[in-house]
Enzyme design. Structure first.
Site, PDB file in Angstrom:
ATOM      1  N   GLU A 247     -64.799  33.378  -0.132  1.00 18.30           N
ATOM      2  CA  GLU A 247     -64.302  34.354   0.281  1.00 18.30           C
ATOM      3  C   GLU A 247     -64.961  35.932  -0.017  1.00 18.30           C
ATOM      4  OE1 GLU A 247     -59.661  36.471   0.128  1.00 18.30           O
ATOM      5  OE2 GLU A 247     -60.156  34.461  -0.479  1.00 18.30           O
ATOM      6  N   ARG A 325     -50.478  36.995  -7.814  1.00 21.88           N
ATOM      7  CA  ARG A 325     -49.584  35.970  -7.235  1.00 21.88           C
ATOM      8  C   ARG A 325     -49.424  34.819  -8.223  1.00 21.88           C
ATOM      9  NH1 ARG A 325     -49.180  32.972  -2.106  1.00 21.88           N
ATOM     10  NH2 ARG A 325     -49.689  34.605  -0.869  1.00 21.88           N
ATOM     11  N   ARG A 357     -58.168  28.027  -4.065  1.00 22.89           N
ATOM     12  CA  ARG A 357     -56.993  27.422  -3.452  1.00 22.89           C
ATOM     13  C   ARG A 357     -55.934  27.528  -4.329  1.00 22.89           C
ATOM     14  NH1 ARG A 357     -57.733  21.326  -1.067  1.00 22.89           N
ATOM     15  NH2 ARG A 357     -56.250  21.371   0.546  1.00 22.89           N
ATOM     16  N   PHE A 359     -54.913  30.511  -5.172  1.00 22.38           N
ATOM     17  CA  PHE A 359     -54.891  31.840  -5.571  1.00 22.38           C
ATOM     18  C   PHE A 359     -54.091  32.541  -6.772  1.00 22.38           C
ATOM     19  CE2 PHE A 359     -55.183  36.570  -4.144  1.00 22.38           C
ATOM     20  CZ  PHE A 359     -56.466  36.736  -3.794  1.00 22.38           C
ATOM     21  N   THR A 457     -50.663  38.542   0.180  1.00 18.21           N
ATOM     22  CA  THR A 457     -49.865  39.526  -0.415  1.00 18.21           C
ATOM     23  C   THR A 457     -50.153  41.181  -0.198  1.00 18.21           C
ATOM     24  OG1 THR A 457     -51.030  39.326  -2.561  1.00 18.21           O
ATOM     25  CG2 THR A 457     -48.969  38.159  -2.306  1.00 18.21           C
ATOM     26  N   ALA A 526     -55.510  31.946   1.969  1.00 17.35           N
ATOM     27  CA  ALA A 526     -53.882  32.117   1.781  1.00 17.35           C
ATOM     28  C   ALA A 526     -53.128  31.235   2.692  1.00 17.35           C
ATOM     29  CB  ALA A 526     -53.459  33.695   2.062  1.00 17.35           C
ATOM     30  N   GLU A 728     -53.049  25.131   1.086  1.00 15.03           N
ATOM     31  CA  GLU A 728     -52.952  25.421  -0.410  1.00 15.03           C
ATOM     32  C   GLU A 728     -51.698  24.884  -0.988  1.00 15.03           C
ATOM     33  OE1 GLU A 728     -54.437  29.778  -1.566  1.00 15.03           O
ATOM     34  OE2 GLU A 728     -52.988  29.813  -0.015  1.00 15.03           O
TER      35      GLU A 728
END
Length: 780
Positions: A247, A325, A357, A359, A457, A526, A728
């Site tokens: 990412e 998160r 995965r 997060f 988020t 996500a 996820e």
């Protein structure tokens, strides 16, 4: 019957939504035909880059002698921070704390300091070893357990608060405090980090990058080059795995390759070996979780207070949203009448940790499940009973720590159905009888739920674009901002487009993701790849369909509601026209047959300063029941059986979704059992290769592995075909194995003590827990 008539008579297209379709590249993966970046033919003159890494965890660079490096055979150029033509920064959050190449100071062992560009990869690697760098070493913080109360943070912490926590804890009939360590995890993608840059005209550069976030790589490369984004194109056909590790981590490799390619006017490829990849790239954050829980004699949780301290590394990267998160999931599926959760995103002299995965959600959930275990052992009940007692419910028991109302709760139904299908009660009795008569081998059983919020988020990331062309022969070209890393996103979005046009999926061309077609895309992360890109592609297809319907209604003089797309054809009034024929007619009438689609997730909002909002569009639910056997003399264990029930709404592709659930569970199980990251006191990663880092093998899978989709499930929100995310959420199902191991360990002393088994629960850690429990000790 001729072929044309057979097509007209069909009731369904081939490859529409809600059908089992193989991954579009599955046959290529098996045969080796799938082309990854390192498989691409290299143009004449291609050069190869290799990173020179720091050899101290923290220090000032006093002198750097690279003369021997430059003089080494095959070396064409050597890059340092001063050679970055634009901004020497790769920070995805704009904090300017992550240089392309270290400048003046290094912050972790393995930080890239220079890059060698040579005629061959081997020449570049050998030359890197000839560097002479003098450091003035500085104190280094490696482990968060050593961080004091005033230790520096990489980003602003978050607090979630609901209710009067101190009062509720003080008034609770019973109270327990404890601490849990949760380890990190290396992504261990099969295809490592790689970038291949091609210089073009007018200062342009094309970079083939193994990345989940092409737009971010585009922007980072442009910043490093000092050019506008329109001068940089990023292309991604497929990745050999990502799991979050591509990412932000691809930025550095793409920037180095692009800088060298433009500087030398030759193609440049960079592909680190596995050791350098594991040393220099970020991982899942490991956490130290402090908890304080108040409860009554029945096991009702009355208050919970959490502090999540994370090893973030030397820069912010994505540590802010990751640790946020973790707090968002400190409840998992449970309602806390009063709750406080605080994050501590700590600066450490280790590689900057990043997305993985889940997060941060998995780490948050593990904290939730630990307090469930604590309560269960304290009141002498089966942990499953405590889980069910504390589930979210109706009004008054439906508000999360971040003040979002849980409106789509199906966790009770999921758990009840799995409890019955897995014969939990019967097996619990059988395991108790087995353990009574087995002095060495002990069995354990656990059933754990998952409630996982779906959306970025950061609200602005919840958008996607797509581009759909219909050619005059009726074939369709599809492009969108999502990336394919083996998860089946491409085929799912193609199914959505095929369903809209009612054509067979083989008429839809799946093409590489490129910033030149769909701009400003979000990361494929996500769990939102299908949600966002599927809706954007559907929007584009529907724009074209609307034009076709208006054209047909006008040409054949019928109302628009009498133009209906059927498999392979379109009914217009009382006649049927082959799809291809209608497309040709529309082209001849100058109807636009191309559209750019767009989608933004509705209803979501988040105020971080207040710790309140509606950050998730919906929740995904699942549950796993795991049975293990443990050798109490060695700590070795086997996973005997796992039963999973997971809901994905109306599945776009059940075969793909089942594969994601199976793979996610195994990866989650690996994180919590065998995958252990170890840094020594000098900040060197000791587990930097397959020889020292153990991911699950095929032989580690459960002996009996039953996985099912909840066939009754339907998303309450209007997502694409009412489906739900599946990337996820299944990862957290692996928690069942950790708690089954804990259950087996607890049986050594008649389930009187909570084993407080930290993760990863390696055989060594399991054995130490057995010895502690035997000795009547709750803590190490």
């Amino acid at each position: 019957m001729n072929k044309h008539q057979a097509q007209l008579d069909r009731k369904r297209i081939s490859g529409g939504v809600a059908t089992d379709q193989r991954h579009d590249s599955a046959h290529k993966h098996v045969t080796g035909e799938a082309v990854y970046i390192d498989d691409m033919p290299e143009p004449a003159g291609t050069l190869h880059a290799c990173l020179g890494l720091s050899t101290v965890a923290h220090g000032d660079i006093l002198a750097m002698d690279l003369s021997a490096v430059r003089a080494a055979p095959g070396v064409v150029d050597v890059l340092t921070a001063s050679d970055v033509p634009g901004v020497n920064d790769l920070s995805p959050t704009g904090l300017h704390d992550e240089p392309v190449l270290a400048e003046g100071k290094v912050h972790f062992f393995g930080q890239p300091v220079f890059a060698v560009i040579a005629e061959t990869r081997e020449a570049a690697r050998r030359a890197c070893r000839l560097a002479k760098i003098d450091y003035a070493e500085l104190p280094a913080l490696i482990d968060v357990a050593d961080a004091g109360p005033d230790a520096p943070l990489v980003t602003k912490p978050l607090t979630l608060l609901r209710g009067e926590v101190e009062i509720a804890l003080g008034e609770a009939p019973r109270r327990i405090r404890g601490q849990m360590r949760v380890g990190g995890q290396d992504h261990f993608y099969l295809e490592g980090q790689i970038a291949f840059a091609m210089p073009g005209e007018d200062g342009d550069v094309l970079v083939h990058s193994s990345t989940q976030h092409p737009s971010e790589v585009q922007h980072m490369v442009a910043h490093a080059l000092g050019v506008s984004s329109h001068a940089v194109a990023i292309e991604v056909r497929r990745m050999g795995g990502g799991f979050g590790g591509k990412e932000t981590q691809a930025n550095q490799f793409a920037a180095i390759a692009a800088i060298a390619a433009k500087r030398l006017k030759r193609p440049v490829k960079i592909r680190p070996d596995r050791d350098d990849d594991m040393t220099a790239t970020g991982k899942r954050h490991d956490f130290l979780i402090d908890y304080d829980v108040g409860f009554d004699d029945e096991g009702n949780i009355l208050a919970a207070d959490f502090a999540y301290a994370a090893r973030c590394g030397f820069s912010a990267d994505l540590s802010g949203p990751v640790t946020d998160r973790a707090l968002f999931h400190c409840d998992n599926a449970y309602f806390y009448p009063a709750v406080r959760a605080v994050s501590r995103p700590l600066y450490t002299n280790t590689v900057s940790n990043t997305a993985f995965r889940g997060f941060g959600g998995p780490q948050g959930m593990v904290g939730a499940e630990r307090i469930i275990d604590e309560v269960a052992f304290a009141v002498g009940k089966d942990p499953l009973d405590i889980r069910k007692l504390n589930f979210y419910g109706g009004p008054g028991r439906d508000t999360t720590p971040y003040h979002q109302t849980v409106e789509d709760n199906v966790v009770e139904r999921i758990v009840a159905e799995l409890e019955e299908s897995a014969a939990y009660a019967r097996r619990r009795r059988e395991i108790a009888a087995f353990n009574e008569n087995s002095p060495v081998i002990k069995r354990g059983l656990a059933l754990t739920p998952v409630k996982f919020g779906i959306s970025f988020t950061a609200t602005h990331f919840n958008q996607a674009g797509a581009l759909v062309h219909v050619y005059t022969d009726g074939s369709v070209h599809l492009n969108h901002g999502g990336t394919e890393m083996g998860q089946g996103l491409y085929v799912k979005v193609a199914q959505v487009v095929a369903e809209e046009f009612q054509i067979d999926i083989d008429r839809v061309k799946i093409t590489a993701t490129t910033t030149g077609k769909v701009p400003n895309t979000s990361a494929t992360a996500a769990s939102s790849g299908s949600d966002l890109n599927g809706m954007a592609a559907q929007d584009a297809a529907r724009q074209i369909k609307t034009r076709l319907i208006d054209f047909a209604a006008d040409r054949y003089e019928v109302p628009t509601d009498q133009v209906v797309f059927l498999p392979g054809r379109v009914r217009v009034g009382n006649q049927e026209i082959a799809f291809d024929d209608l497309i040709h007619q529309a082209y001849m009438a100058r109807v636009q047959l191309s559209a750019a689609g767009f989608y933004k997730t509705p209803k979501i909002h988040w105020d971080r300063d207040k710790g309140q909002g509606h950050p998730f569009y919906y929740f995904a639910y699942g549950a796993a029941c795991a049975e293990v056997s443990v050798d109490t003399l060695t700590g070795e264990y086997m996973v005997e059986r796992v039963d999973i029930l997971h809901e994905v709404g109306r599945s776009l592709n059940p075969a793909i979704d089942l594969g994601q659930i199976e793979g996610g569970f195994i990866q989650g199980m690996g994180w919590l059992t065998t995958e252990e990251l170890v840094w020594d006191k000098k900040g060197r990663l000791a587990t930097h290769a397959p020889s020292t880092y153990k991911i699950p093998l095929a032989s580690d899978r459960p002996k009996i592995f039953n996985v099912a989709l909840a066939d009754w499930a339907e998303n309450a929100e209007p997502t694409v075909h009412r489906s739900k995310a599946v990337g996820e959420p299944p990862f957290m199902l692996g928690m069942a194995v950790l708690h089954a191991l804990s259950d087996a360990v607890a049986s050594v002393a008649g389930h009187r003590l909570c084993p407080r088994l930290d993760a990863p629960a390696t055989p060594e850690r399991v054995l130490m827990a057995v010895e502690r429990v035997r000795a009547g000790q709750a803590d190490a």
